[in-house]
Structure formats: structure tokens, C-alpha cells
Write a protein that holds these residues in place. Structure first.
Motif, PDB file in Angstrom:
ATOM      1  N   ILE A  53       0.838  -1.203   0.000  1.00 25.78           N
ATOM      2  CA  ILE A  53       0.000   0.000   0.000  1.00 25.78           C
ATOM      3  C   ILE A  53       0.873   1.253   0.000  1.00 25.78           C
ATOM      4  CG2 ILE A  53      -1.623   1.349   1.385  1.00 25.78           C
ATOM      5  CD1 ILE A  53      -2.921  -1.282   2.224  1.00 25.78           C
ATOM      6  N   MET A  54       1.961   1.219   0.773  1.00 24.40           N
ATOM      7  CA  MET A  54       2.891   2.348   0.779  1.00 24.40           C
ATOM      8  C   MET A  54       3.511   2.555  -0.598  1.00 24.40           C
ATOM      9  SD  MET A  54       4.870   1.859   4.432  1.00 24.40           S
ATOM     10  CE  MET A  54       6.109   3.049   3.959  1.00 24.40           C
ATOM     11  N   LEU A 140      -3.730  -9.287  -2.745  1.00 26.76           N
ATOM     12  CA  LEU A 140      -4.010  -8.709  -4.057  1.00 26.76           C
ATOM     13  C   LEU A 140      -5.385  -8.060  -4.103  1.00 26.76           C
ATOM     14  CD1 LEU A 140      -2.606 -11.219  -6.720  1.00 26.76           C
ATOM     15  CD2 LEU A 140      -1.832  -8.891  -6.251  1.00 26.76           C
ATOM     16  N   VAL A 141      -6.369  -8.676  -3.457  1.00 27.64           N
ATOM     17  CA  VAL A 141      -7.723  -8.102  -3.437  1.00 27.64           C
ATOM     18  C   VAL A 141      -7.700  -6.736  -2.758  1.00 27.64           C
ATOM     19  CG1 VAL A 141     -10.047  -8.352  -2.470  1.00 27.64           C
ATOM     20  CG2 VAL A 141      -8.910 -10.320  -3.524  1.00 27.64           C
ATOM     21  N   VAL A 142      -7.056  -6.670  -1.591  1.00 27.80           N
ATOM     22  CA  VAL A 142      -6.989  -5.395  -0.868  1.00 27.80           C
ATOM     23  C   VAL A 142      -6.208  -4.366  -1.666  1.00 27.80           C
ATOM     24  CG1 VAL A 142      -6.161  -4.262   1.230  1.00 27.80           C
ATOM     25  CG2 VAL A 142      -7.205  -6.539   1.361  1.00 27.80           C
ATOM     26  N   LEU A 143      -5.111  -4.793  -2.270  1.00 28.23           N
ATOM     27  CA  LEU A 143      -4.271  -3.874  -3.039  1.00 28.23           C
ATOM     28  C   LEU A 143      -5.012  -3.344  -4.257  1.00 28.23           C
ATOM     29  CD1 LEU A 143      -1.461  -2.657  -3.003  1.00 28.23           C
ATOM     30  CD2 LEU A 143      -0.667  -4.584  -4.374  1.00 28.23           C
ATOM     31  N   ALA A 144      -5.804  -4.188  -4.903  1.00 31.07           N
ATOM     32  CA  ALA A 144      -6.582  -3.746  -6.060  1.00 31.07           C
ATOM     33  C   ALA A 144      -7.612  -2.692  -5.648  1.00 31.07           C
ATOM     34  CB  ALA A 144      -7.283  -4.940  -6.710  1.00 31.07           C
ATOM     35  N   ILE A 145      -8.202  -2.865  -4.478  1.00 30.72           N
ATOM     36  CA  ILE A 145      -9.166  -1.872  -3.983  1.00 30.72           C
ATOM     37  C   ILE A 145      -8.473  -0.537  -3.743  1.00 30.72           C
ATOM     38  CG2 ILE A 145     -10.683  -1.289  -2.053  1.00 30.72           C
ATOM     39  CD1 ILE A 145     -11.266  -4.294  -1.789  1.00 30.72           C
ATOM     40  N   VAL A 150      -7.042   5.195  -5.704  1.00 33.20           N
ATOM     41  CA  VAL A 150      -6.105   6.238  -6.141  1.00 33.20           C
ATOM     42  C   VAL A 150      -6.209   6.520  -7.638  1.00 33.20           C
ATOM     43  CG1 VAL A 150      -4.490   5.698  -4.271  1.00 33.20           C
ATOM     44  CG2 VAL A 150      -4.185   4.610  -6.519  1.00 33.20           C
ATOM     45  N   GLY A 151      -7.133   5.837  -8.331  1.00 32.68           N
ATOM     46  CA  GLY A 151      -7.378   6.192  -9.722  1.00 32.68           C
ATOM     47  C   GLY A 151      -7.029   5.169 -10.770  1.00 32.68           C
ATOM     48  N   TRP A 152      -6.579   3.981 -10.355  1.00 29.74           N
ATOM     49  CA  TRP A 152      -6.272   2.936 -11.329  1.00 29.74           C
ATOM     50  C   TRP A 152      -7.554   2.396 -11.950  1.00 29.74           C
ATOM     51  CZ3 TRP A 152      -6.951  -2.636 -10.445  1.00 29.74           C
ATOM     52  CH2 TRP A 152      -6.465  -3.422 -11.500  1.00 29.74           C
ATOM     53  N   ARG A 153      -7.529   2.142 -13.259  1.00 32.83           N
ATOM     54  CA  ARG A 153      -8.691   1.588 -13.941  1.00 32.83           C
ATOM     55  C   ARG A 153      -8.247   0.513 -14.933  1.00 32.83           C
ATOM     56  NH1 ARG A 153     -10.379   3.901 -10.316  1.00 32.83           N
ATOM     57  NH2 ARG A 153     -12.029   5.506 -10.189  1.00 32.83           N
TER      58      ARG A 153
END
Length: 286
Positions: A53-54, A140-145, A150-153
Motif C-alpha cells: 500500500i505504501m 491482491l484483493v486489498v491492493l486492487a481496492i 487512487v485512480g487505477w482503472r
């Protein structure tokens, strides 16, 4: 001479080891044991989430807009370019945790207890790596959220997106066997953690994870193009639809066929290091 047999009720002869069904059953038992342990020590999962996350936040807001990809320095373009690299880095850095966990079990004598049981020899390692795979999937699930926040699509259909995450999990599972081998080869969990991270930093940074490999010096570019890590990153960018406008992949075969290269590299690493890790486990138990 008479032979005495033990007919005491409730006693059983040891099960013969071997056989696919027993190996699967024993592996699942060990995996369940490790998952229960993770659930009882939630800080293991929490601390495993903090670092990726960092990386997402720091790279997005510190480097976004200052690194050129595909001829553009757009922060939005770099954000989408970046996320596949962060995902891949996260699954490979789990290698250090896998090695430390096995080294800790060795240090406490738990592995010796498993060796005394009539169970498939490779089940201890397989169960451990399967449990680590589940933890990696949750990460990975948490990181994708967080990335979406932050704007990833993504710009492809759900099938391709899921295929990208499956490639990431395959890479992570393959690398967990490298961690298993390291954990069996050192004496302490601290050494396993250090040994698991030293080689990961050059592997992930001499790649296309954070910068366009075409901008690297020639000798580094060739290394990055044939890096197994780079193949998975490039494959995920294509499957997620995150290639920047105007981006041109190099002519190297892994960059032109990243999905196939990712699968082949991951399977090769899995076969080689699983064989070495199980052999190490067996030789240590003699």
C-alpha cells in the motif's frame, strides 16, 4: 519362537506413505494448519499489506508525472502503467515470508515432528506454499481496492482481468518455492528473511515494473526484457488494458509474447525449485 502382535484396541499401524491421494490430503491438512495460524496472528497479514500500500501511494503521488512512459509524463498514464508492477512486486515479495515461516518451523523443531509422522514427504512444503498463496490472493484483493481508490482503472473485459490476476498468483506460487528452498537452507528466520529479500530487489527493479525498459542502458535493457518478472508485468498490462498510448514494446520475444512467456517462466521456476526444495527436505530428514 512366537511372534507377539499388538492387538490393543485403538492402535493403528502407520499408514504407508506415497500415493497422490494421500499427498493431496496431507498437503491440505498442512495448509489448513497454516491458515488457522495466520488467522490467529492477524498482524502477519496486516504488516504484509502495509508495504505494498505504501508503494502504491508513494509511487503514485511522488513519482507520478515525473516519469515518462510511452512519450508521456501524464500522472494518470503512469498510474495505470505502475499498477501491474506493484501487483507483481507484491506477490514476489511474499517469498521472504514463506522462507521465514519454514525456517521458523525448522528452528522450533516442528518440521522434525512432521517428519516423524506417516505422511507424504512433500506435503509439508506444499501445504505451506498453498497457505501462502491464499494470503497472497487476499493481499491482491486489498491492493486492487486501494489502486482503484487512487485512480487505477482497467480497460478490458472481466475475463482478461481475471487472467491477469491468475498469472500474478502463478508467479507468486512459483516464487514461494524459492522461499521454501531458502527457508530449508538457513538456520534462522532472520537469515531467511534477509536471504529472501536480497535477490528480490535487483530482480524487481531491473525490470519494466516501474519504468519503461526502453529507456535503460542497452545491457540493462536486455536483462529486463528476459527477466521472468518483466514478462508477467507486461502480460498484466496488456490484459488490464494499461499500456500507455504510444507505448512500443521491444522486439525481444518475451515482450512480444508476454502471456505465454509469463506462463512458461512461472512453470519452469515452479518445477525446478519445487524439485530442489523437496529434495532438500528429504535429505535433511535422513
Amino acid at each position: 519362537m512366537s511372534v507377539m502382535t499388538d492387538t490393543t484396541p485403538g492402535t493403528r499401524a502407520p499408514r504407508p506413505t506415497g500415493g497422490l491421494s494421500q499427498s493431496v490430503t496431507d498437503s491440505l491438512v498442512i495448509a489448513k494448519r497454516n491458515l488457522i495460524r495466520m488467522a490467529r496472528i492477524p498482524e502477519m497479514v496486516i504488516f504484509g499489506l502495509i508495504q505494498p500500500i505504501m508503494f502504491v501511494v508513494l509511487f503514485t503521488y511522488v513519482f507520478g508525472g515525473s516519469i515518462q512512459v510511452g512519450g508521456s509524463t501524464s500522472a494518470a498514464a503512469y498510474r495505470e502503467f505502475l499498477m501491474a508492477g506493484i501487483f507483481a512486486q507484491t506477490v514476489t515479495f511474499a517469498t521472504a515470508g514463506a522462507g521465514a515461516g519454514i525456517a521458523d518451523d525448522m528452528h522450533k523443531g516442528l518440521i522434525d515432528r512432521f517428519r516423524s509422522l506417516p505422511m507424504a514427504r512433500g506435503a509439508v512444503l506444499t501445504g505451506r506454499t498453498l497457505a501462502d498463496l491464499v494470503q497472497t490472493a487476499l493481499t491482491l484483493v486489498v491492493l486492487a481496492i486501494v489502486a482503484l481508490v487512487v485512480g487505477w482503472r482497467v480497460h478490458e473485459n472481466i475475463g482478461k482481468v481475471l487472467a491477469g490476476f491468475l498469472l500474478l498468483l502463478l508467479l507468486g506460487y512459483a516464487f514461494s518455492w524459492i522461499g521454501a528452498l531458502i527457508g530449508l537452507s538457513v538456520r534462522t528466520p532472520e537469515a531467511a528473511t534477509s536471504g529472501g529479500l536480497i535477490w528480490l530487489f535487483p530482480l524487481t527493479f531491473i525490470s519494466n515494473a516501474f519504468v519503461d525498459a526502453n529507456q535503460m542502458p542497452a545491457f540493462l535493457r536486455h536483462i529486463a526484457e528476459w527477466n521472468p518478472f518483466s514478462a508477467t508485468v507486461q502480460a498484466c498490462r496488456e490484459l488490464f488494458g494499461n499500456l500507455p498510448p504510444g507505448f512500443q514494446a521491444s522486439d525481444a520475444w518475451p515482450m512480444q509474447n508476454p502471456v505465454l512467456a509469463s506462463v512458461l517462466w512461472s512453470l519452469l521456476i515452479l518445477v525446478v525449485f519445487r524439485t530442489l526444495a523437496v529434495r532438500k527436505y528429504r535429505s535433511a530428514s535422513v
